[in-house]
Design a protein around this motif. Structure first.
Motif, PDB file in Angstrom:
ATOM      1  N   VAL A 161      10.244  55.322  30.203  1.00 42.42           N
ATOM      2  CA  VAL A 161      11.586  54.873  30.567  1.00 42.42           C
ATOM      3  C   VAL A 161      11.699  53.382  30.259  1.00 42.42           C
ATOM      4  CG1 VAL A 161      13.232  54.575  32.456  1.00 42.42           C
ATOM      5  CG2 VAL A 161      11.763  56.598  32.388  1.00 42.42           C
ATOM      6  N   LEU A 162      12.758  53.007  29.549  1.00 44.53           N
ATOM      7  CA  LEU A 162      13.058  51.598  29.294  1.00 44.53           C
ATOM      8  C   LEU A 162      14.169  51.176  30.243  1.00 44.53           C
ATOM      9  CD1 LEU A 162      13.192  51.696  25.380  1.00 44.53           C
ATOM     10  CD2 LEU A 162      11.240  51.067  26.803  1.00 44.53           C
ATOM     11  N   LEU A 163      13.896  50.181  31.069  1.00 47.69           N
ATOM     12  CA  LEU A 163      14.888  49.661  32.004  1.00 47.69           C
ATOM     13  C   LEU A 163      15.159  48.195  31.699  1.00 47.69           C
ATOM     14  CD1 LEU A 163      16.682  49.703  34.566  1.00 47.69           C
ATOM     15  CD2 LEU A 163      14.610  49.150  35.881  1.00 47.69           C
ATOM     16  N   PHE A 164      16.418  47.884  31.389  1.00 46.83           N
ATOM     17  CA  PHE A 164      16.873  46.504  31.247  1.00 46.83           C
ATOM     18  C   PHE A 164      17.757  46.231  32.468  1.00 46.83           C
ATOM     19  CE2 PHE A 164      16.117  48.370  27.141  1.00 46.83           C
ATOM     20  CZ  PHE A 164      15.443  47.395  26.418  1.00 46.83           C
ATOM     21  N   ALA A 165      17.174  45.631  33.482  1.00 49.12           N
ATOM     22  CA  ALA A 165      17.860  45.479  34.767  1.00 49.12           C
ATOM     23  C   ALA A 165      18.835  44.307  34.731  1.00 49.12           C
ATOM     24  CB  ALA A 165      16.848  45.287  35.888  1.00 49.12           C
ATOM     25  N   ASP A 166      19.872  44.420  35.527  1.00 47.30           N
ATOM     26  CA  ASP A 166      20.870  43.369  35.676  1.00 47.30           C
ATOM     27  C   ASP A 166      20.697  42.727  37.050  1.00 47.30           C
ATOM     28  OD1 ASP A 166      23.070  41.786  35.162  1.00 47.30           O
ATOM     29  OD2 ASP A 166      24.566  43.363  35.493  1.00 47.30           O
ATOM     30  N   GLY A 167      21.146  41.488  37.200  1.00 46.02           N
ATOM     31  CA  GLY A 167      21.189  40.852  38.511  1.00 46.02           C
ATOM     32  C   GLY A 167      19.854  40.487  39.120  1.00 46.02           C
TER      33      GLY A 167
END
Length: 603
Positions: A161-167
């Motif tokens: 899983v690739l997660l590009f998180a915000d905030g």
């Protein structure tokens, strides 16, 4: 002069070699000019990062610039053939601030069952002050290039899983939303998080979650040019800092946190831009992240979810990672105690056991003072004198400040070499080994994550005392003790001298032994063990000092002093053999260096 040269030159060369190796370890390594398609390419990662950042405008959460960055990441993922999705939600972070966030997710499918997954995480928002090319543009570039490499190779066992998180910058909001709301979060059991607290340097594996012996050995098997220690994670958990891994670890995921920490002065500023991104740092981060993700994604579900025995680990000069179960540390420390007692037994054959123990005790007390007093005085100077000039967060520890710390260590070593002079060479070594072994035992019992830094030098120093005692005993067995060695009782030496005078063979042996003596009266072979122990201590402590300087800045000065005195601890027995004026000169030089360095740091 010849006597002091024979003693000092090898010691200086050993310390210089250890320092050179420690400085070499600090770098991320050279950039590869050409990269195979199945390897991480820093050039391609940088191109992807430059495209994502566009005009390099700051893009904090909720801003129009952040929306444009998000669209470019989605476009890059679609070009790779993935089907990204945007997860929207709201969470609250620092000081109750609540924001809506938009995470980007994509899945690289594995060939096996879909029960568990591995995640590669980064965040794409920046602080309002700068474009965040390193924090966390480096993580974004690493993730995009890692995805390209994985998609071009054979399928892995588990989904990635690739997660590009915000905030992230305002309270780890995107990570909170993912863990709370997304179905994929229930499947992710292991995560590699890539972040930055600087713009350069090697990729440091500075934090882990739920990593025990088995997982530490897995990372030891695959991490290229590793920079890590179980100590780092323990220290980081005591600091008022967090990354998204804090949220992932709280959700029960096993985690590995990679980051660069060099040039912290650019962190969260307008200079965190593409011009200050180092390709070598990007390469080292990417190589580490790719290797970890590949290894984790090839593991079975049983391995990924198993409970593990707590571990102690450290890298040795970036060449390999040494791992052992935490419960070994007290046993290894007690082994050092046993070896020290063996040195006492061997040495007592050529001297009075009572006088040996007395002299060794005095030496041990001098060593304890060497470890404690310089660090305490440096701490008082750092927070009492320099502290008022460094309010308001992290401040760099300038090289004059490092020189002041080293000067204080030299001053302490000079004083300790005077205080320990009453005993003989072996007694001083035994005293140093005893203090080191006892300290290692205490650290192993109360702070196992840091125990390697104390246990390994204690074992080396205890072994040095044993070997040196054997060499001195051998020398005393065939010749009278030269000036500078006082471990043999005078009556015994006189008797042996009389026997040697009566025998031609003994006389020849005496000549042979004297030819092996250093100018101070110490057998040359007896000098080698403490030199080796000094090298071992230096190759463990000097890299820690350099890393601590980058991570903590000015607050690291007492730690740099402690690392310096811990490096010099095995050498006190050698320094005590110097002529009085040389020891005094070293002490004065240390004091001058401390004062000059402190003044330089203030200016």
């Amino acid at each position: 002069m010849k006597r002091d040269s024979i003693l000092l030159v090898p010691l200086v060369l050993v310390l210089a070699l250890a320092l050179a190796l420690a400085l070499w370890r600090e770098g991320p390594g050279p950039v590869r000019a050409e990269t195979a398609p199945d390897a991480f390419s820093p050039q391609r990662a940088f191109e992807a990062l430059a495209e994502v950042l566009g005009d390099q405008a700051p893009h904090p959460v909720g801003s129009e610039a952040n929306r444009r960055v998000r669209e470019r990441i989605v476009s890059r993922l679609e070009q790779l053939g993935l089907a990204p999705e945007v997860e929207r939600g709201e969470a609250c972070g620092f000081r109750g601030r609540c924001e809506g966030v938009e995470n980007i997710l994509a899945v690289i499918r594995g060939s096996g069952a879909r029960e568990t997954a591995v995640m590669l995480a980064s965040h794409y928002d920046s602080v309002p002050a700068g474009p965040g090319a390193s924090d966390d543009g480096l993580g974004v570039g690493v993730a995009l290039e890692t995805a390209r490499v994985l998609l071009g190779g054979p399928p892995l066992r588990r989904d990635v899983v690739l997660l590009f998180a915000d905030g992230e910058e305002v309270g780890l909001l995107g990570a909170q939303v993912f863990v709370r709301d997304h179905p994929l979060a229930r499947r992710v059991v292991e995560v590699v998080n890539v972040d930055a607290r600087g713009t350069s340097g090697a990729g440091l594996l500075f934090e882990t979650k739920r990593v025990g012996v088995a997982s530490a050995r897995r990372m030891a098997r695959v991490l290229p040019r590793p920079h890590t220690s179980s100590l780092f994670s323990a220290v980081y958990q005591q600091m008022p800092n967090d990354t998204d891994l804090t949220v992932f670890g709280g959700a029960g995921m096993r985690g590995y946190n990679l980051a660069v920490i060099g040039d912290v002065r650019y962190y969260h500023t307008a200079k965190d831009d593409l011009a200050h991104v180092e390709l070598a740092s990007l390469q080292h981060l990417g190589d580490g992240a790719l290797a970890l993700v590949r290894e984790l994604a090839q593991s079975t579900d049983a391995v990924a979810t198993a409970d593990e025995t707590p571990a102690v680990w450290f890298d040795w000069l970036g060449l390999a990672i040494v791992v052992w179960p935490a419960w070994w540390s007290p046993l290894l420390a007690l082994t050092a105690v046993a070896i020290t007692l063996g040195a006492v037994f061997v040495a007592s054959a050529s001297s009075s056991a009572r006088s040996l123990v007395r002299d060794a005790t005095l030496s041990a007390l001098a060593i304890v003072g060497l470890l404690a007093l310089p660090s305490a005085l440096t701490a008082a100077c750092t927070f009492g004198v320099l502290g008022p000039f460094s309010r308001g967060g992290w401040h760099e520890l300038p090289w004059p400040g490092v020189a002041a710390a080293v000067g204080m260590a030299c001053l302490g070593a000079g004083v300790a070499s005077h205080a320990a002079r009453s005993g003989g060479f072996v007694a001083r070594l035994v005293g140093a080994a005893a203090s080191s072994s006892v300290l290692a035992t205490l650290v192993a019992l109360v702070a196992s994550s840091a125990s390697a830094l104390f246990v390994v030098p204690a074992l080396a120093l205890a072994t040095a005392a044993l070997v040196a005692a054997w060499h001195v005993r051998r020398a005393h067995g065939s010749a009278p003790s030269p000036r500078g060695i006082t471990d043999a009782a005078p009556s015994e030496m006189a008797a042996k001298s009389e026997m040697a005078a009566q025998s031609e063979m003994a006389a020849q042996s005496e000549v042979a032994v004297k030819s092996e003596m250093a100018a101070g009266g110490v057998p040359l072979l007896a000098l080698l063990p403490p030199l080796a122990a000094t090298f071992v201590a230096a190759t463990l402590w000097l890299p820690i000092a350099l890393t601590t300087r980058d991570a903590l800045g000015l607050a690291a000065q007492p730690g740099v002093t402690f690392a310096s005195v811990a490096t010099l601890q095995p050498a006190v027995a050698i320094l005590s053999e110097l002529r009085p004026r040389t020891r005094i000169a070293m002490t004065v030089l240390g004091a001058v260096l401390f004062v000059a360095g402190t003044v330089g740091a203030l200016s």
